[in-house]
Design an enzyme around this catalytic site. Structure first.
Site, PDB file in Angstrom:
ATOM      1  CG  HIS A 473      -2.010  -1.003   1.042  1.00  0.00           C
ATOM      2  ND1 HIS A 473      -2.158  -1.911   2.089  1.00  0.00           N
ATOM      3  CD2 HIS A 473      -3.075  -1.181   0.116  1.00  0.00           C
ATOM      4  CE1 HIS A 473      -3.238  -2.608   1.736  1.00  0.00           C
ATOM      5  NE2 HIS A 473      -3.651  -2.386   0.683  1.00  0.00           N
ATOM      6  CD  GLU A 695      -6.140  -9.418 -11.181  1.00  0.00           C
ATOM      7  OE1 GLU A 695      -5.916  -8.621 -10.248  1.00  0.00           O
ATOM      8  OE2 GLU A 695      -7.269 -10.076 -11.064  1.00  0.00           O
ATOM      9  CG  ASP A 719      -3.163  -9.703  -7.430  1.00  0.00           C
ATOM     10  OD1 ASP A 719      -2.641  -9.887  -6.185  1.00  0.00           O
ATOM     11  OD2 ASP A 719      -4.183  -9.179  -7.415  1.00  0.00           O
ATOM     12  CB  CYS A 766      -4.441  -1.709 -15.330  1.00  0.00           C
ATOM     13  SG  CYS A 766      -5.110  -3.251 -14.911  1.00  0.00           S
TER      14      CYS A 766
END
Length: 838
Positions: A473, A695, A719, A766
């Site tokens: 994060h 992913e 991922d 993305c």
């Protein structure tokens, strides 16, 4: 073993109460049956009611392997059904109907039964289950049945005694109490809160809760008989470990006895100031270069500030002398005024919702009731200024909690103002992200999303953490804010506060006390690169550069940065911090805010990606041993299909009301059937352009077949790296594996690029790799047709791509996927691009 039957009018209530109770006994050891509801009507709608035959059947099923059965009932006819069930049952096992509160009783009974309690014990625990709640609310409990607690006699020659301190932040709540009861099963163990608090039997969940033991409290454990030593050792270990919830030790433990009751504010201050961070500092030679992992590009020089530690609860035993109480009262009054002034200044500089929030906090700090109640505690009871503010805030918190709903959400505001006033009284920093006027580099072990979100618009110019990886994060938010960041730097917390450092987010280095010439060069190179709105390679080959957004504010910023569209609209923002899903109307309003920023341009919407590190209570109700491989993303529709259908309906309505070109994609797809099913549901809802996220390695390997059922794909490189390398993206120790430069990851991207080229369909990226200027040419060379990233990365990526040709990109890609390691792939790609003469 004692079995339990829960009789409820509502099947949902029965199952929910059972789920809560079983959270207290994770490893089983208890038999519970729910006999709830009265079936369904012709339309399949559950009918409220109870069925005596179902209750009897549940008793008989438990009787086969239980020594007794306790029946708990919610209300009204449930009691009648339970009584009739005793006549209808065919078994002869002893059965007890308990007049206990349904939810609390079921929880207490489950713990007692799992600990091996008799039918009398289990019934007594269930009946006394309201004791903890009535005690916490100050209500005197009447008519509580059950055997009263009998303390262990100190005269018992076999008695053994230990002292422990409550180290977990939340104290002895239900889960720790359940662990204590389980660890003490079969032994005669008692706990007493010191110095003169109540005591309780360790096997009694309800009485353990009534103890009211909070973080920092000291308890006395006593046991006697065979096995007492082993039982006490287990209990001491539980307390030392914080019951698996972490520890936040109070500093009182290390104080000498003579300092246990300080009488001045200075004595209450933490033993080390927040400026020194959480670890020991040491000297670094000027020019020392520390190496971590660069996760957000850019160079910046500024002085170090450490993340301020949490404020400890002020000592409740401090008694201020009569002569000193006036000065304590003055401290409260002046601190409240100072905090209100600080918030007023910040409010004047804020806009929108932030301005409203800060203004509300300012009014709370100025509340005359809060100040008067706190000063009254000082004058009447001799509380210290900090302790008086703390206790007054607790009273206000309870009042808001009792109101429930949105009013209960204001508890966080009360605590924020409380901490601000106490920090002002003690002359220490506020917990969390410090407030500074001068630019600074924030150094911390790691940062929570809430901490990093507070950095927007502040004086923090770079982040350095000892933990974290490229997809943590901290890394993601640092990139979105345009802050250079280095993570995984072992020596981070040892850097002294106030030291000038040069943070290089490209190279992953932190230089301590750099030369002025080095600082000047870094500042000169830090000039932002503007994006003109057209992504293009040398020679004119177009590569659309899009933005990743999480809400309307992000979308407006992205449009201002000239993003060519949105490549990833994360829809989780309107689902977070809720206990139930937003309505279709709420979702429509939220989605329109994003679509409105990009009229006549592409907006790719990702459906709800909950689960793993982003669980939602209404989407991920079950605990999972390995949530990253569990029910997340599109898989939620297997359990909660209405969530997906409602979201697709809302997106279709929003798309119809705005001019953006909406495309929808699903996360966490692993099979062609999943992709086909999603595409069918989207088109049925009126959404024509449908895609999926790549992913998982399986999706990458099946790309050719997937293109037969969808219109486009987008690679989620965060991922994809995690699943390809079998490395948890949240573990800083595995940060080197979670790297999109890993050749295995690049080869999977190449497979997808080839499939997209053969099908004549778009392949986007993305994930965070899309914003890496050095990786962008490699991705294009692997067949990627568009890149989506944080808005602040658009200029740097555009500048890099404009300097390379398609042929150079292909050569760089070939060199990278042929390399044996991530580092070698970087070097090989860089060399190929440097040698290019195109």
């Amino acid at each position: 073993m004692i079995g339990i039957v829960a009789v409820s009018h509502s099947a949902r209530l029965g199952e929910a109460a059972l789920e809560l109770a079983l959270q207290m006994v994770h490893d089983g050891g208890v038999r519970v049956k729910v006999a709830a509801g009265a079936g369904v009507d012709a339309d399949g709608v559950p009918i409220l009611g109870t069925d005596a035959v179902a209750v009897a059947a549940a008793i008989d099923e438990l009787a086969a392997d239980c020594d007794g059965v306790l029946v708990l009932m919610d209300l009204g006819s449930a009691v009648l059904s339970a009584e009739l069930a005793l006549e209808l049952r065919s078994s002869v096992v002893p059965v007890r109907l308990a007049p206990a509160p349904f939810v609390e009783g079921l929880l207490a009974a489950a713990v007692s039964a799992a600990a091996g309690g008799s039918l009398d014990d289990v019934a007594s625990e269930a009946t006394a289950a309201l004791g903890a709640k009535t005690g916490a609310l100050g209500v005197e409990e009447e008519h509580v049945s059950g055997t009263p607690d009998t303390p262990v006699s100190d005269a018992d020659a076999d008695v053994q005694v230990r002292r422990v301190r409550v180290r977990n932040p939340l104290g002895i709540h239900a889960r720790p109490a359940a662990l204590i009861a389980k660890a003490a099963a079969g032994a005669d163990v008692r706990l007493r809160r010191l110095p003169d608090g109540p005591d309780a039997a360790a096997a009694s969940l309800t009485r353990l809760l009534v103890l009211g033991a909070r973080h920092g409290d000291e308890l006395e454990l006593s046991a006697h008989g065979d096995g007492a030593t082993e039982v006490l050792d287990r209990l001491v270990a539980l307390f030392d470990d914080g019951f698996g919830e972490g520890t936040d030790d109070v500093s009182q433990e290390s104080r000498p006895e003579s300092d246990a009751v300080p009488t001045t504010r200075a004595a209450e201050a933490p033993p080390s100031t927040p400026e020194k961070g959480t670890g020991p500092t040491r000297e670094f030679a000027a020019g020392s270069v520390l190496r971590g992992r660069g996760v957000s590009p850019g160079q910046v020089a500024a002085r170090v500030v450490h993340l301020a530690p949490p404020l400890p609860e002020p000592d409740p035993d401090t008694v201020v002398a009569e002569a000193d109480r006036d000065s304590e009262v003055s401290a409260i009054e002046w601190a409240a005024v100072a905090v209100a002034d600080q918030l007023r200044s910040r409010t004047a500089q804020a806009t929108g919702e932030t301005k409203a929030i800060l203004d509300a906090s300012r009014l709370l700090a100025s509340d005359p009731e809060l100040v008067s109640e706190a000063t009254a505690l000082v004058r009447s009871k001799g509380r210290s200024a900090a302790r008086a503010v703390w206790e007054t805030a607790v009273v206000h918190e309870k009042a808001l909690a009792a109101l429930g709903g949105r009013m209960a959400e204001r508890i966080a505001d009360i605590r924020d103002v409380r901490d601000r006033i106490i920090a002002e009284i003690l002359e220490v920093d506020m917990p969390g992200v410090p407030e500074r006027d001068e630019p600074f580099v924030l150094v911390a072990p790691d940062l929570a999303p809430a901490d990093t979100a507070l950095l927007a618009g502040g004086a923090c110019v770079a982040l350095v953490t000892s933990q974290g990886g490229p997809t943590s994060h901290t890394a993601i938010i640092a990139r979105s804010l345009g802050l250079p960041a280095v993570v995984g730097l072992d020596d981070a917390e040892a850097i002294p506060a106030g030291v000038m450092v040069l943070v290089d987010g490209d190279r992953g280095t932190v230089e301590v006390e750099p030369a002025e010439s080095v600082i000047a060069l870094a500042r000169a190179s830090a000039t932002a690169v503007d994006f003109d709105g057209v992504g293009v390679l040398a020679g004119g080959y177009r590569i659309p550069l899009l933005a990743n957004v999480g809400g309307a504010a992000d979308a407006v910023s992205a449009a201002s940065a000239h993003a060519e569209g949105v490549g990833l609209f994360r829809t989780e923002f309107c689902f977070l911090d809720r206990v139930d899903a937003p309505s279709i109307d709420e979702q429509v309003a939220a989605y329109r805010g994003v679509l409105a920023a990009f009229p006549e341009r592409k907006v790719v919407v990702r459906t709800l990606d909950a689960g793993s590190d982003k669980p939602l209570p209404f989407a991920n109700a079950d605990s999972e041993d390995n949530p990253a491989l569990g029910v997340r993303g599109l898989r939620i529709a297997r359990r909660r299909p209405q969530l997906l259908d409602d979201q697709l309906s809302a997106l279709a309505r929003a798309a119809a009301e705005e001019a953006a070109h909406v495309e929808v994609m699903a996360p966490m797809v692993a099979t062609v059937d999943e992709a086909a099913g999603f595409a069918e549901r989207c088109r049925a809802a009126g959404l024509d352009r449908v895609g999926i996220m790549i992913e998982t390695p399986s999706a990458a390997l099946l790309a050719a077949e997937l293109f037969e059922v969808v219109d486009f794909v987008s690679l989620g490189t965060n991922d994809l790296a995690q699943y390809t390398m079998a490395a948890d993206r949240l573990l800083s120790d595995l940060g080197d594996l979670n790297d999109p430069w890993q050749p295995a990851v690049l080869r999977l991207i190449g497979i997808v690029g080839d499939a997209g080229s053969a099908a004549g369909k778009p392949v986007g990226v993305c994930g965070e790799a899309g914003g890496d200027p050095e990786l962008a040419p490699v991705l294009v060379g692997l067949g990627v047709t568009s890149l989506s990233m944080a808005s602040r990365s658009l200029g740097r990526v555009a500048a890099r791509l404009s300097a390379v040709s398609p042929a150079a990109c292909r050569r760089a890609a070939a060199a990278a996927i042929a390399a044996p390691s991530a580092a070698a792939a970087r070097a090989a790609a860089a060399a190929a691009l440097a040698e290019s003469v195109d």
